[in-house]
Design an enzyme around this catalytic site. Structure first.
Site, PDB file in Angstrom:
ATOM      1  N   LYS A   3      -9.718  -1.390  -3.242  1.00 37.43           N
ATOM      2  CA  LYS A   3      -9.520  -2.352  -2.160  1.00 37.43           C
ATOM      3  C   LYS A   3     -10.606  -2.179  -1.098  1.00 37.43           C
ATOM      4  CE  LYS A   3      -5.368  -0.730  -1.587  1.00 37.43           C
ATOM      5  NZ  LYS A   3      -4.034  -0.419  -1.043  1.00 37.43           N
ATOM      6  N   ASP A  52       0.036   5.245   0.966  1.00 39.05           N
ATOM      7  CA  ASP A  52      -0.102   6.145   2.104  1.00 39.05           C
ATOM      8  C   ASP A  52      -0.225   5.348   3.395  1.00 39.05           C
ATOM      9  OD1 ASP A  52      -0.198   7.949   0.077  1.00 39.05           O
ATOM     10  OD2 ASP A  52      -2.274   8.576   0.387  1.00 39.05           O
ATOM     11  N   ASP A 104      -1.570  -0.816   5.841  1.00 43.47           N
ATOM     12  CA  ASP A 104      -1.880  -0.207   7.128  1.00 43.47           C
ATOM     13  C   ASP A 104      -3.374  -0.165   7.386  1.00 43.47           C
ATOM     14  OD1 ASP A 104      -2.273   1.834   5.096  1.00 43.47           O
ATOM     15  OD2 ASP A 104      -2.455   3.270   6.756  1.00 43.47           O
ATOM     16  N   ASP A 145       0.875  -1.165   0.000  1.00 42.95           N
ATOM     17  CA  ASP A 145       0.000   0.000   0.000  1.00 42.95           C
ATOM     18  C   ASP A 145       0.916   1.220   0.000  1.00 42.95           C
ATOM     19  OD1 ASP A 145      -2.392   1.521   0.208  1.00 42.95           O
ATOM     20  OD2 ASP A 145      -1.979   1.793   2.338  1.00 42.95           O
ATOM     21  N   GLU A 173       0.780   9.087   6.104  1.00 44.90           N
ATOM     22  CA  GLU A 173      -0.638   9.375   5.922  1.00 44.90           C
ATOM     23  C   GLU A 173      -0.906  10.773   6.472  1.00 44.90           C
ATOM     24  OE1 GLU A 173      -4.072   9.782   4.974  1.00 44.90           O
ATOM     25  OE2 GLU A 173      -3.567   7.667   4.622  1.00 44.90           O
TER      26      GLU A 173
END
Length: 268
Positions: free
Chosen positions: A169, A66, A194, A64, A72
Protein backbone atom coordinates in the site's frame (compact mmCIF):
# COMPACT_ATOMS: atom_id res chain seq x y z
CA UNK A 1 -3.45 -15.77 4.59
CA UNK A 2 -2.72 -14.51 1.11
CA UNK A 3 0.72 -13.44 -0.02
CA UNK A 4 3.79 -14.80 -1.78
CA UNK A 5 4.42 -18.40 -0.70
CA UNK A 6 1.32 -18.42 1.54
CA UNK A 7 0.11 -21.96 1.98
CA UNK A 8 -3.39 -23.24 1.43
CA UNK A 9 -6.33 -22.15 -0.72
CA UNK A 10 -8.20 -18.90 -0.20
CA UNK A 11 -11.60 -19.15 1.50
CA UNK A 12 -13.32 -18.50 -1.82
CA UNK A 13 -11.52 -21.50 -3.34
CA UNK A 14 -12.69 -23.97 -0.73
CA UNK A 15 -14.20 -26.38 -3.25
CA UNK A 16 -13.62 -27.46 -6.83
CA UNK A 17 -17.02 -26.11 -7.80
CA UNK A 18 -16.23 -22.66 -6.51
CA UNK A 19 -12.82 -22.70 -8.16
CA UNK A 20 -14.46 -23.55 -11.46
CA UNK A 21 -17.05 -20.80 -11.00
CA UNK A 22 -14.40 -18.21 -10.24
CA UNK A 23 -12.32 -19.06 -13.31
CA UNK A 24 -15.39 -19.12 -15.54
CA UNK A 25 -16.48 -15.71 -14.33
CA UNK A 26 -13.05 -14.10 -14.60
CA UNK A 27 -12.55 -15.53 -18.10
CA UNK A 28 -15.93 -14.13 -19.13
CA UNK A 29 -15.05 -10.71 -17.73
CA UNK A 30 -11.79 -10.58 -19.67
CA UNK A 31 -13.52 -11.65 -22.89
CA UNK A 32 -16.67 -9.57 -22.56
CA UNK A 33 -15.32 -6.27 -21.23
CA UNK A 34 -12.93 -4.39 -23.55
CA UNK A 35 -9.61 -3.51 -21.91
CA UNK A 36 -10.77 -5.23 -18.72
CA UNK A 37 -7.30 -5.28 -17.19
CA UNK A 38 -6.88 -1.51 -17.58
CA UNK A 39 -10.28 -0.54 -16.24
CA UNK A 40 -10.77 0.99 -12.81
CA UNK A 41 -11.59 -2.13 -10.72
CA UNK A 42 -14.93 -0.75 -9.51
CA UNK A 43 -16.05 0.09 -13.04
CA UNK A 44 -15.08 -3.33 -14.39
CA UNK A 45 -16.92 -5.16 -11.63
CA UNK A 46 -20.00 -2.95 -11.87
CA UNK A 47 -20.12 -3.66 -15.62
CA UNK A 48 -19.96 -7.35 -14.83
CA UNK A 49 -22.66 -7.08 -12.18
CA UNK A 50 -24.97 -5.13 -14.49
CA UNK A 51 -24.54 -7.19 -17.63
CA UNK A 52 -24.12 -10.67 -16.18
CA UNK A 53 -25.72 -11.34 -12.81
CA UNK A 54 -24.08 -14.68 -12.07
CA UNK A 55 -23.32 -14.37 -8.37
CA UNK A 56 -24.44 -11.84 -5.74
CA UNK A 57 -21.60 -9.43 -5.07
CA UNK A 58 -20.95 -8.62 -1.43
CA UNK A 59 -19.73 -5.49 0.32
CA UNK A 60 -16.57 -5.62 2.39
CA UNK A 61 -14.77 -3.59 4.98
CA UNK A 62 -11.02 -3.65 4.40
CA UNK A 63 -9.13 -3.24 7.66
CA UNK A 64 -5.53 -2.23 8.08
CA UNK A 65 -3.99 -4.18 10.92
CA UNK A 66 -1.40 -2.39 13.09
CA UNK A 67 -2.84 0.84 14.43
CA UNK A 68 -6.42 -0.14 13.53
CA UNK A 69 -7.18 -3.60 14.95
CA UNK A 70 -4.08 -4.00 17.10
CA UNK A 71 -1.85 -1.43 18.73
CA UNK A 72 1.02 0.06 16.75
CA UNK A 73 4.06 -0.81 18.91
CA UNK A 74 6.50 1.51 17.17
CA UNK A 75 10.07 0.56 16.34
CA UNK A 76 10.12 -2.27 13.84
CA UNK A 77 6.46 -3.06 14.49
CA UNK A 78 4.91 -6.36 15.54
CA UNK A 79 7.65 -8.99 15.44
CA UNK A 80 5.94 -11.89 17.20
CA UNK A 81 2.63 -13.10 18.65
CA UNK A 82 3.46 -11.64 22.07
CA UNK A 83 3.58 -8.15 20.52
CA UNK A 84 -0.09 -8.30 19.50
CA UNK A 85 -2.37 -6.14 21.64
CA UNK A 86 -5.86 -5.52 20.30
CA UNK A 87 -7.15 -1.96 20.35
CA UNK A 88 -10.20 -1.83 22.67
CA UNK A 89 -13.35 -2.45 20.67
CA UNK A 90 -11.58 -4.08 17.71
CA UNK A 91 -13.28 -7.43 18.17
CA UNK A 92 -16.66 -5.79 18.60
CA UNK A 93 -16.05 -3.80 15.40
CA UNK A 94 -15.19 -6.85 13.29
CA UNK A 95 -18.17 -8.76 14.67
CA UNK A 96 -20.50 -5.85 13.95
CA UNK A 97 -19.21 -5.60 10.38
CA UNK A 98 -19.87 -9.26 9.66
CA UNK A 99 -23.23 -9.22 11.44
CA UNK A 100 -24.23 -6.40 9.09
CA UNK A 101 -23.34 -8.48 6.04
CA UNK A 102 -19.87 -7.12 5.29
CA UNK A 103 -16.89 -9.31 4.59
CA UNK A 104 -14.09 -8.49 7.03
CA UNK A 105 -10.76 -8.49 5.21
CA UNK A 106 -7.35 -7.42 6.47
CA UNK A 107 -4.90 -5.87 4.00
CA UNK A 108 -1.52 -5.17 5.58
CA UNK A 109 2.03 -4.18 4.67
CA UNK A 110 4.61 -6.44 6.34
CA UNK A 111 7.98 -4.97 5.45
CA UNK A 112 9.43 -6.81 8.47
CA UNK A 113 9.65 -9.87 6.22
CA UNK A 114 11.77 -8.11 3.60
CA UNK A 115 13.95 -6.57 6.30
CA UNK A 116 14.61 -9.93 7.92
CA UNK A 117 12.89 -9.28 11.23
CA UNK A 118 10.08 -11.82 10.66
CA UNK A 119 9.89 -15.01 8.60
CA UNK A 120 6.77 -16.06 6.70
CA UNK A 121 6.21 -18.74 9.35
CA UNK A 122 6.57 -16.11 12.05
CA UNK A 123 4.09 -13.90 10.23
CA UNK A 124 1.61 -16.75 10.14
CA UNK A 125 1.94 -17.06 13.93
CA UNK A 126 1.28 -13.33 14.32
CA UNK A 127 -1.86 -13.54 12.20
CA UNK A 128 -3.00 -16.61 14.12
CA UNK A 129 -2.70 -14.63 17.36
CA UNK A 130 -4.73 -11.76 15.91
CA UNK A 131 -7.46 -14.20 14.88
CA UNK A 132 -7.33 -15.85 18.32
CA UNK A 133 -7.78 -12.56 20.16
CA UNK A 134 -10.59 -11.43 17.86
CA UNK A 135 -12.33 -14.77 18.37
CA UNK A 136 -12.56 -14.01 22.07
CA UNK A 137 -15.15 -11.41 21.04
CA UNK A 138 -16.79 -13.85 18.60
CA UNK A 139 -15.21 -11.94 15.71
CA UNK A 140 -13.97 -13.62 12.54
CA UNK A 141 -11.73 -12.33 9.76
CA UNK A 142 -12.67 -13.67 6.34
CA UNK A 143 -9.18 -13.30 4.87
CA UNK A 144 -5.80 -11.69 5.43
CA UNK A 145 -3.85 -10.32 2.48
CA UNK A 146 -0.29 -9.17 3.15
CA UNK A 147 2.64 -7.65 1.32
CA UNK A 148 6.07 -8.88 2.51
CA UNK A 149 8.03 -6.54 0.23
CA UNK A 150 10.04 -3.36 0.71
CA UNK A 151 12.06 -1.59 -1.97
CA UNK A 152 15.07 -0.84 0.26
CA UNK A 153 18.02 -3.20 0.23
CA UNK A 154 18.50 -4.10 3.89
CA UNK A 155 21.64 -6.05 4.92
CA UNK A 156 20.61 -9.34 6.49
CA UNK A 157 17.14 -9.11 5.02
CA UNK A 158 15.30 -11.44 2.65
CA UNK A 159 16.66 -10.38 -0.74
CA UNK A 160 13.83 -11.94 -2.73
CA UNK A 161 11.35 -9.64 -0.99
CA UNK A 162 13.46 -6.48 -1.29
CA UNK A 163 11.75 -5.26 -4.43
CA UNK A 164 9.33 -2.62 -5.61
CA UNK A 165 5.87 -4.11 -6.01
CA UNK A 166 2.23 -3.33 -6.66
CA UNK A 167 0.92 -4.96 -3.47
CA UNK A 168 2.55 -2.67 -0.91
CA UNK A 169 0.00 0.00 0.00
CA UNK A 170 -0.74 2.51 -1.46
CA UNK A 171 -0.48 -0.06 -4.24
CA UNK A 172 -3.75 -1.84 -4.93
CA UNK A 173 -2.81 -5.37 -6.03
CA UNK A 174 -3.95 -7.03 -2.78
CA UNK A 175 -7.31 -5.25 -2.96
CA UNK A 176 -7.75 -6.38 -6.55
CA UNK A 177 -6.94 -9.96 -5.59
CA UNK A 178 -9.43 -9.88 -2.73
CA UNK A 179 -12.07 -8.38 -5.01
CA UNK A 180 -11.60 -11.18 -7.53
CA UNK A 181 -11.44 -13.90 -4.85
CA UNK A 182 -14.63 -12.89 -3.09
CA UNK A 183 -16.69 -11.07 -5.72
CA UNK A 184 -16.66 -7.83 -3.75
CA UNK A 185 -18.90 -4.91 -4.68
CA UNK A 186 -16.44 -2.05 -4.25
CA UNK A 187 -19.16 0.57 -4.60
CA UNK A 188 -20.69 -0.66 -1.32
CA UNK A 189 -17.42 -1.26 0.48
CA UNK A 190 -15.09 0.75 2.72
CA UNK A 191 -11.54 0.86 4.01
CA UNK A 192 -10.50 1.73 7.55
CA UNK A 193 -6.87 2.73 8.08
CA UNK A 194 -4.57 4.74 10.29
CA UNK A 195 -2.04 5.66 7.59
CA UNK A 196 -2.33 7.85 4.52
CA UNK A 197 -0.96 4.88 2.57
CA UNK A 198 -4.15 3.06 3.50
CA UNK A 199 -6.26 6.04 2.48
CA UNK A 200 -4.45 6.36 -0.85
CA UNK A 201 -5.03 2.71 -1.68
CA UNK A 202 -8.70 2.95 -0.71
CA UNK A 203 -9.27 6.02 -2.85
CA UNK A 204 -7.51 4.40 -5.80
CA UNK A 205 -9.89 1.44 -5.51
CA UNK A 206 -13.02 3.60 -5.39
CA UNK A 207 -13.68 2.74 -1.74
CA UNK A 208 -14.95 5.01 0.96
CA UNK A 209 -11.68 5.60 2.79
CA UNK A 210 -12.07 6.23 6.52
CA UNK A 211 -9.26 7.15 8.89
CA UNK A 212 -8.89 6.54 12.62
CA UNK A 213 -7.05 8.52 15.27
CA UNK A 214 -5.38 5.41 16.69
CA UNK A 215 -1.96 4.33 15.39
CA UNK A 216 -0.52 6.93 13.02
CA UNK A 217 -3.83 8.80 13.06
CA UNK A 218 -3.43 9.59 9.32
CA UNK A 219 -0.78 12.17 10.23
CA UNK A 220 2.01 10.61 8.14
CA UNK A 221 2.07 13.40 5.56
CA UNK A 222 5.86 13.07 5.30
CA UNK A 223 5.27 10.05 3.07
CA UNK A 224 4.07 12.46 0.38
CA UNK A 225 6.85 15.06 0.08
CA UNK A 226 6.30 15.75 -3.63
CA UNK A 227 2.53 15.60 -3.91
CA UNK A 228 -0.65 16.40 -2.05
CA UNK A 229 -1.43 13.58 0.40
CA UNK A 230 -4.72 11.68 0.12
CA UNK A 231 -7.50 12.87 2.38
CA UNK A 232 -9.75 10.51 4.37
CA UNK A 233 -13.46 10.79 3.61
CA UNK A 234 -14.07 10.91 7.35
CA UNK A 235 -12.04 10.52 10.53
CA UNK A 236 -13.14 8.49 13.57
CA UNK A 237 -11.77 8.01 17.04
CA UNK A 238 -11.22 4.28 16.50
CA UNK A 239 -12.23 1.26 14.46
CA UNK A 240 -15.35 0.61 16.53
CA UNK A 241 -16.70 4.08 15.74
CA UNK A 242 -15.75 3.74 12.06
CA UNK A 243 -17.56 0.42 11.66
CA UNK A 244 -20.59 1.75 13.51
CA UNK A 245 -20.78 4.55 10.93
CA UNK A 246 -20.51 2.04 8.06
CA UNK A 247 -23.30 -0.06 9.52
CA UNK A 248 -25.67 2.81 10.35
CA UNK A 249 -25.11 4.60 7.04
CA UNK A 250 -25.45 1.64 4.71
CA UNK A 251 -27.99 3.54 2.59
CA UNK A 252 -25.17 5.63 1.09
CA UNK A 253 -23.47 2.43 -0.05
CA UNK A 254 -26.39 0.69 -1.75
CA UNK A 255 -26.24 -0.28 -5.45
CA UNK A 256 -26.59 2.67 -7.78
CA UNK A 257 -24.83 5.16 -5.50
CA UNK A 258 -21.66 6.74 -6.89
CA UNK A 259 -18.91 7.13 -4.30
CA UNK A 260 -17.11 9.70 -6.45
CA UNK A 261 -20.25 11.82 -6.80
CA UNK A 262 -20.61 11.72 -3.01
CA UNK A 263 -17.02 12.85 -2.53
CA UNK A 264 -17.52 15.70 -4.97
CA UNK A 265 -20.64 16.81 -3.10
CA UNK A 266 -18.94 16.54 0.31
CA UNK A 267 -16.00 18.60 -0.88
CA UNK A 268 -18.26 21.38 -2.14
Amino acid sequence: MHGPDAAGPSPFEASAALRHLRMTVMDWMRDAIPDFASLHPRHALQAYQTDRKVWPMRPAIFFDCDGVLNEEPGGHGVLGPDDVRLIPGAGEAVRAARDAGYLAIIVTNRAQVAKGFVTLAGLEAIFARIRELLAQDDATIDAIYFCPHHPEQTPGGAARFQIACECRKPGTLLFRRATADFGIDLGRSALIGDSLRDIGAGCAMGLRAYGVHTGYGCRDVERYPDQAPPVPDRMFSDVREAVAFCVTHRAIAEPGQDVWAERKTDSG
